[in-house]
Design an enzyme around this catalytic site. Structure first.
Site, PDB file in Angstrom:
ATOM      1  N   GLU A 124       0.734  -1.330   0.032  1.00  0.00           N
ATOM      2  CA  GLU A 124       0.013   0.033   0.019  1.00  0.00           C
ATOM      3  C   GLU A 124       0.675   1.103   0.026  1.00  0.00           C
ATOM      4  O   GLU A 124       0.497   2.155  -0.551  1.00  0.00           O
ATOM      5  CB  GLU A 124      -1.010   0.013   1.180  1.00  0.00           C
ATOM      6  CG  GLU A 124      -2.146   1.169   0.968  1.00  0.00           C
ATOM      7  CD  GLU A 124      -3.149   0.819   2.333  1.00  0.00           C
ATOM      8  OE1 GLU A 124      -4.214   0.304   1.727  1.00  0.00           O
ATOM      9  OE2 GLU A 124      -2.943   1.281   3.425  1.00  0.00           O
ATOM     10  N   LYS A 172     -13.946   1.780  -3.955  1.00  0.00           N
ATOM     11  CA  LYS A 172     -14.908   2.538  -2.950  1.00  0.00           C
ATOM     12  C   LYS A 172     -16.152   3.128  -3.316  1.00  0.00           C
ATOM     13  O   LYS A 172     -17.268   3.136  -3.371  1.00  0.00           O
ATOM     14  CB  LYS A 172     -14.316   3.152  -1.816  1.00  0.00           C
ATOM     15  CG  LYS A 172     -13.259   2.699  -0.913  1.00  0.00           C
ATOM     16  CD  LYS A 172     -12.819   3.631   0.189  1.00  0.00           C
ATOM     17  CE  LYS A 172     -12.081   2.954   1.135  1.00  0.00           C
ATOM     18  NZ  LYS A 172     -11.485   4.099   1.996  1.00  0.00           N
ATOM     19  N   HIS A 204       6.666 -26.857   3.037  1.00  0.00           N
ATOM     20  CA  HIS A 204       5.875 -27.903   2.461  1.00  0.00           C
ATOM     21  C   HIS A 204       4.918 -27.174   1.740  1.00  0.00           C
ATOM     22  O   HIS A 204       3.791 -27.894   1.406  1.00  0.00           O
ATOM     23  CB  HIS A 204       5.418 -28.849   3.609  1.00  0.00           C
ATOM     24  CG  HIS A 204       6.465 -29.467   4.448  1.00  0.00           C
ATOM     25  ND1 HIS A 204       6.779 -30.345   3.871  1.00  0.00           N
ATOM     26  CD2 HIS A 204       7.134 -28.897   5.316  1.00  0.00           C
ATOM     27  CE1 HIS A 204       8.019 -30.780   4.753  1.00  0.00           C
ATOM     28  NE2 HIS A 204       8.230 -30.084   5.840  1.00  0.00           N
TER      29      HIS A 204
END
Length: 591
Positions: A380, A540, A411
């Site tokens: 960000e 938004k 793994h």
């Protein structure tokens, strides 16, 4: 300073030097004793090893020259002094001020609008100390006149990720602090009868998905639960919907508004809206517009819930760790400056080797939330496409950060790291465990077994295994010769090792500030603004239109709204609503 970084003298010289470095092998570098020793950097009881990076001392010195040419030191100093380095929002960036101890309130003055901001900082910290102590000691009680047991923190992004990382990192260390009042040996360490009066169950609610609400309240009793709502403006859509949902849950048992207010706290600057929500002003904790969300762990955003969980004195140690690393970042010579060297290393790997990812690999399970916090903090901050000269960028900016604690990651995705694309890794290890166990018949302790992998992975990535070595091994294993290439490891894959004595509140602060500072430095190296996040905004805005459409459609409202969705969005919205249409007639308004 207007500049195109790729035109700088030192940058051009780094292009030449990095081309030479690509012809060299880390195996040879690792056998150079002087180089290996010179690339181990120390601060306090913390070490960083850069010897497995693909640069010589000459190239590293040129990277430092680049930092000098972009005036990194001066820009860091301006940031600490409160200059408005976030130019798109005309804001200072002063998360470092939050950690300055009270005894330095006059020697480290930061004046904004004719006022020393440290006075406000310590005013809020004093309020947090008293409130958290009163909660922990049962002075502030529930509406049933009992002690609080549970805390739900409601926030999103920077309002919770960093706090959750610290909470998970320190939770079992704190529990063991209580247990270790009685000495135990490593065999009998399974006696975990914690004093429940000193343990608070903290949960985090961030996602607007109602499943996250359900997860947050599962098996909690409203009467035992304190809710902390974290939103600077008290208007963040996801946070406020979750806050209203949890308030409704509380009110199922706590009917009276006055009693309900005892169970709600806000971290916000909008007193009008916190009043309207029913939160007492005594229960509102301030922070400031010069604290960015992703840098807000050491503000009331994080220090309030963490002080309730662990006690304010422990969080002061955490803040002291942050402050000491801040001071190192500000004052240390660039050649010995650990956050700067980390930033230069990422910059080098991204720009001159085109490595576009970084794996954060803490060999300590209690850091299970660390990678998620650093992912947000870095991506960000530095995931930008316009520079500080307001010009489009044509070079790599932020790398993609991801990670998982070792040995789980081994793994999972280490296969790709060893034999797929080259991804620089940062391995974080500790000399001591929060839960040391060792049994007589085991060769090493559990923690030593963990750390054998820490060192082995770094060398495996750097050194690899040649075809000749595989062929020699195959004389015993009898694998078909044509398949041997599958077992070759090319090596020459860079890694950085970070080693601490133990993960305590102080070193947790060091670790947080190390990565915050590294990301700030890298932003300046890239000539970008690390402190805004306009990329979050467009989604938004577009969500508002979809929200309005859902409201009109589900409530069968006649609306004059014109919905300008593209054809793909129209088709998928119809698929979402088709089940509802089968149950009752709904006008979708989508033609």
């Amino acid at each position: 300073m207007n500049m195109e970084i790729t035109n700088l003298k030192s940058y051009k010289e780094l292009v030449t030097l990095s081309a030479e470095e690509k012809t060299k092998d880390l195996k040879d570098y690792l056998n150079d004793k002087n180089r290996s020793e010179s690339l181990i950097k120390k601060f306090k009881n913390f070490y960083m090893d850069l010897s497995r990076q693909r640069y010589s001392e000459k190239t590293l010195n040129k990277l430092v020259e680049y930092a000098e040419e972009v005036e990194l030191k001066k820009k860091v100093e301006k940031t600490f002094m409160g200059e408005k380095v976030n130019m798109t929002e005309n804001r200072s960036v002063l998360h470092t001020a939050l950690r300055i101890p009270i005894e330095k309130i006059n020697t480290h003055k930061i004046i904004i609008d004719n006022k020393n901001v440290l006075e406000d900082v310590h005013g809020v910290l004093k309020k947090i100390e008293k409130y958290s102590d009163d909660i922990r000691n049962g002075v502030i009680k529930t509406c049933k006149n009992t002690k609080f047991k549970n805390v739900i923190c409601i926030g999103i992004g920077g309002s919770y990720l960093g706090t959750e990382f610290v909470y998970e990192a320190m939770k079992y260390y704190y529990y063991n602090m209580e247990l270790n009042k009685n000495e135990k040996d490593q065999v009998n360490n399974f006696n975990n009868n914690y004093d429940q009066d000193n343990v608070f169950n903290v949960r985090f609610l961030a996602n607007v998905d109602p499943n996250d609400v359900n997860r947050a309240i599962q098996n909690l009793d409203q009467y035992d639960t304190l809710v902390i709502i974290i939103s600077k403006t008290f208007t963040t859509a996801e946070t406020m919907l979750n806050a209203r949902s949890i308030k409704k849950w509380l009110s199922l048992k706590i009917k009276d508004d006055e009693n309900l207010s005892k169970h709600m706290v806000a971290v916000s600057t909008n007193l009008k809206l916190t009043d309207e929500f029913g939160i007492s002003r005594d229960n509102v904790f301030e922070f400031w517009d010069w604290v960015g969300g992703r840098f807000s762990v050491t503000s009331s955003v994080g220090i309030l819930p963490l002080s309730i969980a662990f006690g304010y004195k422990n969080m002061r140690n955490f803040l002291n760790g942050c402050h000491d690393m801040d001071e190192h970042f500000l004052h240390a010579d660039l050649k010995e400056n650990i956050p700067v060297l980390l930033a230069l290393t990422s910059f080098y790997n991204s720009h001159f080797f085109d490595y576009k990812n970084v794996a954060i690999l803490p060999y300590f399970q209690n850091l299970l939330k660390f990678s998620a916090h650093i992912q947000q903090l870095s991506m960000e901050s530095n995931g930008k496409s316009v520079d500080r000269n307001n010009q489009p960028i044509h070079y790599n900016t932020c790398q993609v950060y991801f990670g998982e604690p070792g040995t789980n990651g081994q793994h999972s995705f280490y296969q790709l790291i060893h034999q797929g694309q080259v991804i620089p890794v940062e391995l974080i290890g500790f000399k001591h465990s929060h839960f040391p166990i060792k049994f007589d018949k085991e060769v090493v302790s559990n923690h030593d077994e963990l750390m054998t992998n820490f060192f082995a992975q770094a060398d495996a990535l750097a050194i690899g295994k040649t075809y000749e070595q595989v062929k020699e091994e195959n004389e015993k294993n009898k694998m078909s010769p044509e398949l041997l290439t599958h077992k070759v490891f090319n090596g020459n894959r860079p890694s950085t090792l970070l080693l601490f004595d133990e993960l305590n509140f102080y070193t947790c602060g060091l670790l947080l500030s190390l990565y915050e500072s590294r990301i700030v430095a890298e932003g300046f190296l890239l000539n970008i603004n690390s402190f805004d996040q306009w990329g979050v905004e467009l989604g938004k805005v577009l969500a508002k239109e979809v929200r309005n459409y859902f409201n009109d459609t589900r409530n069968q409202k006649k609306s004059d709204n014109t919905y300008n969705f593209n054809e793909s969005t129209k088709n998928f919205i119809k698929l979402l609503l088709v089940q509802i249409k089968k149950k009752k007639k709904i006008n979708t308004n989508l033609k």
